[in-house]
Design a protein around this motif. Structure first.
Motif, short mmCIF file in Angstrom:
data_model
loop_
_atom_site.label_atom_id
_atom_site.label_comp_id
_atom_site.label_asym_id
_atom_site.label_seq_id
_atom_site.Cartn_x
_atom_site.Cartn_y
_atom_site.Cartn_z
N GLU A 112 0.85 -1.19 0.00
CA GLU A 112 0.00 0.00 0.00
C GLU A 112 0.88 1.24 0.00
O GLU A 112 2.07 1.16 0.34
CB GLU A 112 -0.93 0.01 1.21
CG GLU A 112 -0.23 0.04 2.56
CD GLU A 112 -1.20 -0.04 3.73
OE1 GLU A 112 -2.26 -0.69 3.62
OE2 GLU A 112 -0.88 0.54 4.78
N PRO A 166 0.52 5.74 4.35
CA PRO A 166 -0.67 6.29 5.00
C PRO A 166 -0.34 7.48 5.91
O PRO A 166 0.82 7.67 6.30
CB PRO A 166 -1.16 5.11 5.86
CG PRO A 166 0.07 4.33 6.16
CD PRO A 166 0.98 4.51 4.97
N PHE A 190 -5.81 6.47 4.90
CA PHE A 190 -5.65 7.17 3.64
C PHE A 190 -6.80 8.14 3.45
O PHE A 190 -7.92 7.88 3.90
CB PHE A 190 -5.65 6.16 2.47
CG PHE A 190 -4.57 5.15 2.60
CD1 PHE A 190 -3.27 5.43 2.20
CD2 PHE A 190 -4.82 3.90 3.15
CE1 PHE A 190 -2.26 4.49 2.34
CE2 PHE A 190 -3.83 2.96 3.30
CZ PHE A 190 -2.54 3.25 2.88
N SER A 220 -6.01 5.91 -2.40
CA SER A 220 -4.98 4.97 -1.97
C SER A 220 -4.78 3.95 -3.08
O SER A 220 -5.74 3.48 -3.69
CB SER A 220 -5.38 4.26 -0.68
OG SER A 220 -4.39 3.33 -0.34
#
Length: 111
Positions: free
Chosen positions: A45, A48, A63, A67
């Motif tokens: 990912e 964040p 997020f 994202s």
């Protein structure tokens, strides 16, 4: 590489896959097993936001706006195939909601 993009309306938060127990429900990807491909590592990912949340009494990672998640796969054959699965997630604005799992399907070219 599979790429899944989540777009969020203003003010909404989508939580990271990597949260400590006792907080909001983390985002979770489940891929349907197939003889056509193999997962290569964990779903990655973006970076964040990190912020202490007094409601959960913990540091949260989430997020805003967008994202991007990436999953590497190993293609095991020459024919085109589909990758499918579900995404479990929780989003919050003034309150949190945990909608039913979102289903996804992608077509991938074989080798």
């Amino acid at each position: 590489m599979l790429i899944i993009t989540a777009k969020l309306d203003s003010g909404w938060h989508l939580y990271s896959q990597y949260l400590a127990d006792g907080g909001p429900i983390p985002t979770k990807f489940t891929f349907t097993p197939s003889a056509d491909y193999q997962l290569d590592g964990k779903t990655e990912e973006g970076t964040p936001h990190k912020e202490y949340d007094p409601n959960f009494d913990m540091q949260l990672m989430y997020f805003e706006k967008e994202s991007v998640f990436r999953q590497k796969i190993k293609v095991l054959g020459k024919k085109d195939f589909t990758v499918s699965g579900t995404i479990d997630y929780m989003v919050c604005l003034e309150q949190c909601i945990f909608p039913p799992a979102a289903k996804f399907t992608m077509t991938v070219k074989g080798n």
